[in-house]
Design a protein around this motif. Structure first.
Motif, PDB file in Angstrom:
ATOM      1  N   THR A 102       0.836  -1.194   0.000  1.00  0.00           N
ATOM      2  CA  THR A 102       0.000   0.000   0.000  1.00  0.00           C
ATOM      3  C   THR A 102       0.871   1.244   0.000  1.00  0.00           C
ATOM      4  N   ILE A 104       1.019   5.277   0.453  1.00  0.00           N
ATOM      5  CA  ILE A 104       0.261   6.315   1.153  1.00  0.00           C
ATOM      6  C   ILE A 104       0.936   7.660   0.929  1.00  0.00           C
ATOM      7  N   THR A 128      -0.697   6.404   8.414  1.00  0.00           N
ATOM      8  CA  THR A 128      -1.257   5.251   7.709  1.00  0.00           C
ATOM      9  C   THR A 128      -2.778   5.334   7.674  1.00  0.00           C
ATOM     10  N   LYS A 190       3.608   0.537   2.816  1.00  0.00           N
ATOM     11  CA  LYS A 190       3.364  -0.420   3.891  1.00  0.00           C
ATOM     12  C   LYS A 190       2.921  -1.748   3.298  1.00  0.00           C
ATOM     13  N   ASN A 192       0.943  -3.746   4.785  1.00  0.00           N
ATOM     14  CA  ASN A 192      -0.502  -3.743   5.048  1.00  0.00           C
ATOM     15  C   ASN A 192      -0.817  -2.551   5.941  1.00  0.00           C
ATOM     16  N   LEU A 193      -2.085  -2.300   6.144  1.00  0.00           N
ATOM     17  CA  LEU A 193      -2.527  -1.169   6.977  1.00  0.00           C
ATOM     18  C   LEU A 193      -3.190  -1.663   8.256  1.00  0.00           C
ATOM     19  N   GLU A 194      -2.664  -2.759   8.793  1.00  0.00           N
ATOM     20  CA  GLU A 194      -3.273  -3.316  10.004  1.00  0.00           C
ATOM     21  C   GLU A 194      -3.105  -2.379  11.195  1.00  0.00           C
ATOM     22  N   GLN A 196      -3.276   1.457  12.338  1.00  0.00           N
ATOM     23  CA  GLN A 196      -3.705   2.809  11.996  1.00  0.00           C
ATOM     24  C   GLN A 196      -3.044   3.794  12.954  1.00  0.00           C
ATOM     25  N   ILE A 220      -4.460   6.732  -0.685  1.00  0.00           N
ATOM     26  CA  ILE A 220      -4.015   5.364  -0.437  1.00  0.00           C
ATOM     27  C   ILE A 220      -4.275   4.510  -1.679  1.00  0.00           C
TER      28      ILE A 220
END
Length: 458
Positions: A102, A104, A128, A190, A192-194, A196, A220
């Protein structure tokens, strides 16, 4: 843009000069020894030069992540793995291990602090999250970084802790602030965006926060990256030994081209040299055909933008099965210990270096300890990801990073390398790691509690 023709001629000249050394009458000469070794069918100096010449060519435009050039490099590495006779990872149809990350990008940030609107030049953000809207400090961690405080350490702790942070930074840190601001403006990538989280920086000399109004947004998007991974299955009759993995790795991405597109960051040393080593070690052990443990050869993507290739890779296998990781990073120039010598990062974290040096004793050679501990190199390459999982994962290098005038410059091309020294490093690693391959040595695991965690936000 540098002349590809000129570099190709130089490479040919270097190769010709090195191979002519085989006629030398002085057996004590390291260069003569290299030339003789180059005649071994399974790993030749000629092939090493062919590999690095292609990977570091202008045609690949610096192998930047998400570029056509890195795809071309990936195709070349895949073809070499095919020619060598390797297999894809179980579950993969080919050598390409493709995944999404991802991206951003900050799109807007406004801050009013204690009733005053802060100028854009005094704001920076790593986030994020798609949006931020803070009209109170109720759910936000606030920090004042005073003149005497360590700004880098403070931001590093926030990054490791995660969460949402508003940071007021004294103007004495203006230069460091500008560096972080520029880095954050280029956006984050990233896996992942687990998590925030966000860090909003404000350059101001306020010692107290009474009121705040922060509004921010990001763009994003998902992008695709690809590792190139191959396997030489273990041949031991004991299935437990055969499934143990020895990982040889490098990263094959680099920095692309200059902003005006006129010059190429060829990345010959960083890390076409390491990738060429991985290819030729694969060829060496495939030709031997006697590996009791499974050998895995990986060219990681996206090391230069955050190590996402190794991070994704580490999730695709059981790290407990990985006996050791030999990550090869920048071996194209002689080290401070002499031509053909190599050193390793984090030697004190496992006994891998000690075991490898036992194997090298008969050659009157050794692998040295990292001579630049202040550079934090253990954490600056792909080995760090697997080390955090307990794997005896170390990087092997010959760079003199404190003196290297070509590091991350367009001059890091093949003309800056010592190819004889590079070949000798590869040969040294093949001898040193033979015990890992045949199952006769097993290094201690790394204590995960002693390895610094990676950041959650940037």
């Amino acid at each position: 843009m540098k002349s590809h023709l000129t570099k190709s001629r130089l490479t040919l000249a270097l190769f010709t000069g090195i191979t002519l050394l085989s006629a030398c009458s002085e057996p004590e000469s390291p260069k003569a020894e290299i030339a003789e070794i180059a005649e071994i069918a399974e790993m030749s100096l000629e092939q090493v030069i062919k590999d690095i010449t292609y990977l570091a060519s202008d045609d690949l435009k610096g192998r930047a992540s998400f570029s056509v050039g890195i795809d071309q490099a990936g195709d070349y590495i895949s073809q070499r793995f095919t020619e060598i006779g390797l297999s894809p990872m179980v579950g993969n149809k080919d050598f390409k291990q493709t995944f999404n990350v991802t991206s951003i990008m900050p799109t807007a940030l406004t801050v009013t602090l204690n009733g005053k609107t802060i100028a854009d030049a005094n704001l920076g953000m790593a986030s994020t999250m798609a949006t931020l809207s803070w009209q109170s400090l109720e759910n936000v961690n606030t920090h004042i970084i005073a003149e005497a405080d360590d700004m880098r350490a403070a931001l590093g702790k926030m990054n490791n802790d995660g969460g949402q942070h508003l940071v007021i930074i004294h103007s004495a840190h203006a230069k460091t602030f500008a560096g972080y601001r520029g880095y954050f403006q280029r956006g984050l990538t990233k896996l992942n965006l687990e998590h925030q989280g966000a860090i909003v920086m404000v350059l101001a000399d306020d010692n107290e926060i009474t009121t705040v109004d922060v509004n921010a947004s990001t763009s994003i998007t998902e992008k695709t990256l690809t590792n190139i991974v191959a396997i030489l299955p273990g041949k031991d009759k004991n299935p437990a030994t055969a499934k143990e993995v020895v990982l040889y790795s490098s990263h094959y991405d680099h920095l692309g081209v200059t902003a005006d597109g006129k010059e190429v960051f060829n990345g010959a040393d960083d890390d076409a040299s390491g990738t060429s080593a991985v290819l030729n070690l694969a060829q060496h052990y495939a030709h031997q055909g006697e590996n009791k443990r499974t050998l895995m050869f990986s060219a990681f993507t996206a090391e230069e933008i955050g190590g996402f290739g190794s991070k994704y890779f580490s999730q695709q296998l059981d790290p407990n099965n990985v006996v050791a990781m030999i990550n090869i990073e920048m071996i194209g120039k002689p080290s401070k210990f002499g031509a053909g010598s190599v050193w390793m990062t984090g030697m004190e974290r496992s006994n891998l270096g000690e075991l490898l040096n036992v194997s090298l004793a008969a050659k009157n050679s050794e692998i040295y300890q990292d001579p630049y501990p202040e550079q934090g190199l253990f954490y600056r390459s792909d080995n760090a990801t697997l080390a955090r999982l307990g794997v005896p994962a170390h990087s092997f290098s010959s760079t003199q990073l404190d003196k290297d005038q070509h590091y991350h410059k367009t001059s890091d091309d093949i003309s800056s390398l010592d190819l004889a020294s590079m070949y000798q490093v590869i040969e040294t690693l093949s001898v040193a790691t033979q015990g890992l391959v045949d199952g006769s040595i097993t290094p201690t695991r790394i204590d995960v509690n002693t390895v610094r965690a990676s950041g959650k936000i940037y």
